[in-house]
Design a protein around this motif. Structure first.
Motif, PDB file in Angstrom:
ATOM      1  N   GLU A   1       0.848  -1.155  -0.118  1.00 15.30           N
ATOM      2  CA  GLU A   1      -0.012  -0.025   0.003  1.00 15.30           C
ATOM      3  C   GLU A   1       0.769   1.384   0.004  1.00 15.30           C
ATOM      4  O   GLU A   1       2.029   1.184   0.728  1.00 15.30           O
ATOM      5  CB  GLU A   1      -0.838  -0.048   1.264  1.00 15.30           C
ATOM      6  CG  GLU A   1      -1.973  -1.053   1.148  1.00 15.30           C
ATOM      7  CD  GLU A   1      -2.922  -0.821   0.321  1.00 15.30           C
ATOM      8  OE1 GLU A   1      -3.819   0.275   0.222  1.00 15.30           O
ATOM      9  OE2 GLU A   1      -3.359  -1.381  -0.970  1.00 15.30           O
ATOM     10  N   PRO A   2       0.377   2.186  -0.815  1.00 18.07           N
ATOM     11  CA  PRO A   2       1.401   3.635  -0.832  1.00 18.07           C
ATOM     12  C   PRO A   2       1.098   4.040   0.585  1.00 18.07           C
ATOM     13  O   PRO A   2       0.251   3.934   1.204  1.00 18.07           O
ATOM     14  CB  PRO A   2       0.959   4.143  -2.146  1.00 18.07           C
ATOM     15  CG  PRO A   2      -0.605   3.871  -2.250  1.00 18.07           C
ATOM     16  CD  PRO A   2      -0.722   2.418  -1.823  1.00 18.07           C
ATOM     17  N   LYS A   3       2.094   5.263   0.945  1.00 12.33           N
ATOM     18  CA  LYS A   3       1.973   6.122   1.697  1.00 12.33           C
ATOM     19  C   LYS A   3       0.664   7.023   1.715  1.00 12.33           C
ATOM     20  O   LYS A   3       0.533   7.431   0.780  1.00 12.33           O
ATOM     21  CB  LYS A   3       3.142   6.740   2.239  1.00 12.33           C
ATOM     22  CG  LYS A   3       3.198   7.722   3.518  1.00 12.33           C
ATOM     23  CD  LYS A   3       4.622   8.361   3.552  1.00 12.33           C
ATOM     24  CE  LYS A   3       4.566   9.343   4.768  1.00 12.33           C
ATOM     25  NZ  LYS A   3       6.026  10.009   4.847  1.00 12.33           N
ATOM     26  N   VAL A   4       0.029   7.091   2.923  1.00  8.68           N
ATOM     27  CA  VAL A   4      -0.983   8.030   3.064  1.00  8.68           C
ATOM     28  C   VAL A   4      -0.682   9.462   2.825  1.00  8.68           C
ATOM     29  O   VAL A   4      -0.032   9.939   3.553  1.00  8.68           O
ATOM     30  CB  VAL A   4      -1.957   7.805   4.020  1.00  8.68           C
ATOM     31  CG1 VAL A   4      -3.404   8.670   3.943  1.00  8.68           C
ATOM     32  CG2 VAL A   4      -2.472   6.252   3.944  1.00  8.68           C
TER      33      VAL A   4
ATOM     34  N   ALA B   1      -7.555  11.257  -0.127  1.00  8.93           N
ATOM     35  CA  ALA B   1      -6.836  11.878  -1.183  1.00  8.93           C
ATOM     36  C   ALA B   1      -7.010  11.681  -2.617  1.00  8.93           C
ATOM     37  O   ALA B   1      -6.908  12.433  -3.493  1.00  8.93           O
ATOM     38  CB  ALA B   1      -5.296  12.417  -0.726  1.00  8.93           C
ATOM     39  N   PHE B   2      -7.403  10.398  -2.635  1.00  9.41           N
ATOM     40  CA  PHE B   2      -7.431   9.952  -4.151  1.00  9.41           C
ATOM     41  C   PHE B   2      -8.434  10.584  -5.111  1.00  9.41           C
ATOM     42  O   PHE B   2      -8.460  10.480  -6.207  1.00  9.41           O
ATOM     43  CB  PHE B   2      -7.592   8.314  -4.159  1.00  9.41           C
ATOM     44  CG  PHE B   2      -8.980   7.908  -3.555  1.00  9.41           C
ATOM     45  CD1 PHE B   2     -10.270   8.047  -4.229  1.00  9.41           C
ATOM     46  CD2 PHE B   2      -8.796   7.427  -2.296  1.00  9.41           C
ATOM     47  CE1 PHE B   2     -11.300   7.692  -3.647  1.00  9.41           C
ATOM     48  CE2 PHE B   2     -10.090   7.125  -1.779  1.00  9.41           C
ATOM     49  CZ  PHE B   2     -11.390   7.118  -2.420  1.00  9.41           C
ATOM     50  N   LEU B   3      -9.508  11.250  -4.328  1.00 11.45           N
ATOM     51  CA  LEU B   3     -10.553  11.789  -4.793  1.00 11.45           C
ATOM     52  C   LEU B   3      -9.981  12.949  -5.799  1.00 11.45           C
ATOM     53  O   LEU B   3     -10.698  13.266  -6.946  1.00 11.45           O
ATOM     54  CB  LEU B   3     -11.733  12.479  -3.941  1.00 11.45           C
ATOM     55  CG  LEU B   3     -12.144  11.362  -3.229  1.00 11.45           C
ATOM     56  CD1 LEU B   3     -13.039  11.959  -2.290  1.00 11.45           C
ATOM     57  CD2 LEU B   3     -13.210  10.695  -4.135  1.00 11.45           C
ATOM     58  N   SER B   4      -9.002  13.738  -5.434  1.00  9.52           N
ATOM     59  CA  SER B   4      -8.257  14.830  -6.365  1.00  9.52           C
ATOM     60  C   SER B   4      -6.997  14.323  -6.836  1.00  9.52           C
ATOM     61  O   SER B   4      -6.519  15.163  -7.828  1.00  9.52           O
ATOM     62  CB  SER B   4      -8.343  16.153  -5.414  1.00  9.52           C
ATOM     63  OG  SER B   4      -7.498  15.850  -4.166  1.00  9.52           O
TER      64      SER B   4
ATOM     65  N   TYR C   1      -1.736   9.399  -6.614  1.00 10.99           N
ATOM     66  CA  TYR C   1      -2.115   8.504  -5.331  1.00 10.99           C
ATOM     67  C   TYR C   1      -3.351   7.551  -5.594  1.00 10.99           C
ATOM     68  O   TYR C   1      -2.958   6.645  -5.341  1.00 10.99           O
ATOM     69  CB  TYR C   1      -2.684   9.443  -4.196  1.00 10.99           C
ATOM     70  CG  TYR C   1      -3.126   8.564  -2.894  1.00 10.99           C
ATOM     71  CD1 TYR C   1      -2.031   7.815  -2.456  1.00 10.99           C
ATOM     72  CD2 TYR C   1      -4.346   8.686  -2.476  1.00 10.99           C
ATOM     73  CE1 TYR C   1      -2.451   7.062  -1.201  1.00 10.99           C
ATOM     74  CE2 TYR C   1      -4.491   8.084  -1.096  1.00 10.99           C
ATOM     75  CZ  TYR C   1      -3.708   7.308  -0.520  1.00 10.99           C
ATOM     76  OH  TYR C   1      -3.905   6.438   0.535  1.00 10.99           O
ATOM     77  N   ARG C   2      -4.092   7.877  -6.536  1.00 10.65           N
ATOM     78  CA  ARG C   2      -5.246   7.035  -7.086  1.00 10.65           C
ATOM     79  C   ARG C   2      -4.452   5.869  -7.690  1.00 10.65           C
ATOM     80  O   ARG C   2      -4.916   4.661  -7.719  1.00 10.65           O
ATOM     81  CB  ARG C   2      -6.150   7.743  -7.762  1.00 10.65           C
ATOM     82  CG  ARG C   2      -7.302   6.874  -8.336  1.00 10.65           C
ATOM     83  CD  ARG C   2      -8.553   7.664  -8.687  1.00 10.65           C
ATOM     84  NE  ARG C   2      -8.316   8.264 -10.114  1.00 10.65           N
ATOM     85  CZ  ARG C   2      -8.204   9.427 -10.332  1.00 10.65           C
ATOM     86  NH1 ARG C   2      -8.830  10.264  -9.547  1.00 10.65           N
ATOM     87  NH2 ARG C   2      -8.387   9.861 -11.375  1.00 10.65           N
ATOM     88  N   GLY C   3      -3.768   6.329  -8.668  1.00  6.52           N
ATOM     89  CA  GLY C   3      -3.080   5.174  -9.494  1.00  6.52           C
ATOM     90  C   GLY C   3      -2.329   4.140  -8.585  1.00  6.52           C
ATOM     91  O   GLY C   3      -2.259   2.999  -8.788  1.00  6.52           O
ATOM     92  N   LYS C   4      -1.578   4.534  -7.622  1.00  7.41           N
ATOM     93  CA  LYS C   4      -0.760   3.726  -6.686  1.00  7.41           C
ATOM     94  C   LYS C   4      -1.537   3.013  -5.956  1.00  7.41           C
ATOM     95  O   LYS C   4      -1.077   1.621  -5.668  1.00  7.41           O
ATOM     96  CB  LYS C   4       0.109   4.633  -5.826  1.00  7.41           C
ATOM     97  CG  LYS C   4       1.344   5.455  -6.564  1.00  7.41           C
ATOM     98  CD  LYS C   4       1.989   6.325  -5.405  1.00  7.41           C
ATOM     99  CE  LYS C   4       2.951   7.379  -6.068  1.00  7.41           C
ATOM    100  NZ  LYS C   4       3.763   8.154  -5.418  1.00  7.41           N
TER     101      LYS C   4
END
Length: 575
Positions: free
Chosen positions: A200-203, A210-213, A217-220
């Protein structure tokens, strides 16, 4: 799988390959992939904004590839009836009513008003509808099966925590995505988190939503939640769904889509040989399933959709000569998402001689991300993407180059997305150029067309073409070109599109060691239907390119900017 079973399948596959060698090869010229989600995502002549999907729309999505292409331009229509884990057909292995009842009861999410769920709960069977329509029109019906799709998986852990009673995300709802989380994650997927690839990537500091924008991060997150194909249970589950299609539907062929999505394996836990053995075994099982479900005397074709660069094969277990031995009839070489003309099609045709190879194009040749743009309702959105649409001339140039390098035909992916889709944002939409498919079947006609070469991401040698160019340093770009019938007769032009004001930079440009002379003519080479992401007087420079400098094969371009520069697009127009 037990070793004895593997040996049996291996022996069967090798025997089948020997038998298949004497059989007629598929003579298709044009392949068309229908991802289904475009039907409800795009505004089209058969779909108004916000309408849920129905059988009439599925039929219309087949019709337009027949009537819209001057009648009969598409030989093979490939439907993608799931994003791997949740069937969009009448499945007995994983029934729709059981899945959606479980999903909504466990998460508390509201049913998706625009998604696949309403269609499926209502008893829909898009595969049956699709096959019947193709049969009526005389188009070969194929299923293209996404082997490891990761769309919407960025929300999977949140769904799991909600199911387990967490209150951290009270009020969160994935919204009306297309097809949506509810139609992309199954009970099998969510209950076997231990088989996700990870890590899992670092939050980010903004938190887990945060993936909403944050696109990166969404791709990771999505990559981390691909399923691990080294696990036999994962492969067996996917095979059971494919086998159900092969057994219950009168299809002419099936494609295994390796492009949706990598990774398939944890790199540190498998060798290249192990990955190739796993995928060979899987391909052989599917070959047998196709044959077992065929009508008497019917040969059902097996295709694979794989990267068009062989350097990408190692990590996904692709070995094309071995795949052919396992029973693969045709190979569909994919760019993934953005059309690229530079690829390994010639090399691949040589390593699998006699096997039909197809080269793919999509609806765009580049993307430009902007920020804080107002949509048509006046609301500000954080990110906005301009799509540079693939033109007729670019498609025909790609096809000519592919034919000259040994390809049998051309395929398309995401073709309907010339239309408006997604948010109601500012941007130009147009109807897809279905007429190109009829022309793509005529190799001689293609060889006589004006040419439009471009590079927008990377070239076939693996060099970075776009991005930062250092000041006073040469950047070499290798461009494979194919002479048109009768040769290049007219002066060409080369253009460079930058990310800064071109008044701030001077360029020295050489083509095959010939210094080019700048020209003020920065106009488009040919008419375009969509002006989005095209260059202008602030970011375009152009050079005359004499026809005598061009050659069939690899051409070398050297670009030297006077200051550090961002280059986003390079193209050449010639006849």
């Amino acid at each position: 799988m037990e070793k004895s079973a593997y040996i049996y399948i291996l022996a069967w596959a090798l025997l089948s390959a020997v038998c298949a060698a004497s059989e007629v090869k598929p003579d298709f010229k044009t392949l068309y992939i229908n991802d289904v989600s475009h039907i409800a995502a795009c505004v089209s002549p058969y779909h108004k904004d916000g309408e849920p999907i129905n059988d009439a729309m599925i039929e219309a999505s087949v019709d337009e590839t027949f009537y819209g292409s001057a009648v009969g331009g598409v030989d093979v229509h490939m439907l993608q009836p799931c994003f791997t884990w949740v069937p969009w057909w009448k499945s007995k292995i994983y029934p729709a009513d059981e899945h959606y009842k479980w999903f909504y009861n466990q998460t508390g999410f509201a049913p998706n008003p625009m998604g696949i769920d309403k269609y499926m709960i209502g008893g829909g069977d898009m595969v049956e509808t699709f096959v019947n329509r193709c049969r009526k029109l005389g188009i070969a019906p194929f299923i293209s099966y996404r082997l490891n799709d990761r769309h919407y998986k960025e929300q999977a852990d949140i769904a799991l925590e909600i199911m387990n009673g967490s209150s951290e995300f009270d009020g969160f709802d994935p919204g009306p995505g297309l097809p949506g989380l509810e139609s992309c994650v199954s009970k099998f997927f969510l209950e076997n988190q231990k088989w996700w690839i990870g890590p899992e990537p670092k939050v980010p500091p903004e938190g887990r939503l945060a993936f909403l924008s944050d696109v990166s991060y969404r791709g990771k997150l999505r990559r981390a939640r691909s399923m691990n194909w080294a696990v036999p249970e994962v492969r067996d589950h996917v095979f059971s769904l494919i086998d159900e299609i092969c057994t219950n539907y009168d299809i002419d062929g099936l494609e295994l889509d390796f492009m949706r999505h990598d990774p398939f394996f944890r790199a540190a836990e498998t060798t290249q040989g192990q990955r190739e053995e796993i995928m060979f075994d899987f391909v052989a099982r599917v070959r047998k399933s196709l044959d077992d479900g065929a009508r008497p005397g019917q040969r059902r074709w097996l295709s694979v959709r794989v990267p068009f660069r062989t350097a990408e094969y190692n990590m996904i277990g692709v070995n094309l000569p071995e795949f052919v031995k396992a029973g693969v009839d045709m190979v569909n070489l994919s760019c993934g998402y953005v059309t690229e003309q530079q690829n390994d099609v010639g090399k691949i045709c040589k390593i699998i001689p006699g096997t039909p190879v197809f080269l793919e194009f999509t609806y765009l040749t580049g993307r430009t991300r902007l920020s804080h743009i107002n949509n048509v309702e006046g609301k500000q959105i954080q990110q906005f993407t301009l799509y540079r649409h693939t033109t007729d001339e670019q498609i025909y140039t790609l096809a000519h180059l592919a034919y000259e390098r040994g390809a049998q035909g051309i395929s398309s992916f995401n073709f309907p997305y010339y239309r408006r889709f997604g948010e109601k944002i500012i941007g130009t939409a147009c109807e897809p150029p279905f007429h190109v498919f009829r022309n793509l079947q005529d190799k001689e006609w293609i060889s006589r067309q004006p040419q439009h070469y471009f590079v927008s991401s990377r070239d076939f040698m693996g060099n970075c073409v776009t991005g930062q160019y250092a000041a006073n340093a040469d950047r070499e770009i290798q461009l494979d070109m194919a002479e048109p019938l009768g040769g290049w007769k007219n002066k060409a032009r080369l253009r460079i599109q930058t990310g800064i004001d071109v008044d701030c930079v001077q360029f020295e440009v050489k083509f095959n060691d010939n210094l080019l002379q700048a020209t003020d003519n920065i106009s488009e080479f040919y008419p375009v239907a969509n002006p989005d992401a095209l260059g202008n007087s602030k970011n375009l420079r152009a050079w005359d390119l004499p026809a005598k400098f061009l050659k069939s094969g690899v051409n070398v371009i050297n670009i030297r900017p006077s200051v550090e520069t961002v280059v986003s697009y390079i193209d050449i127009g010639t006849k």
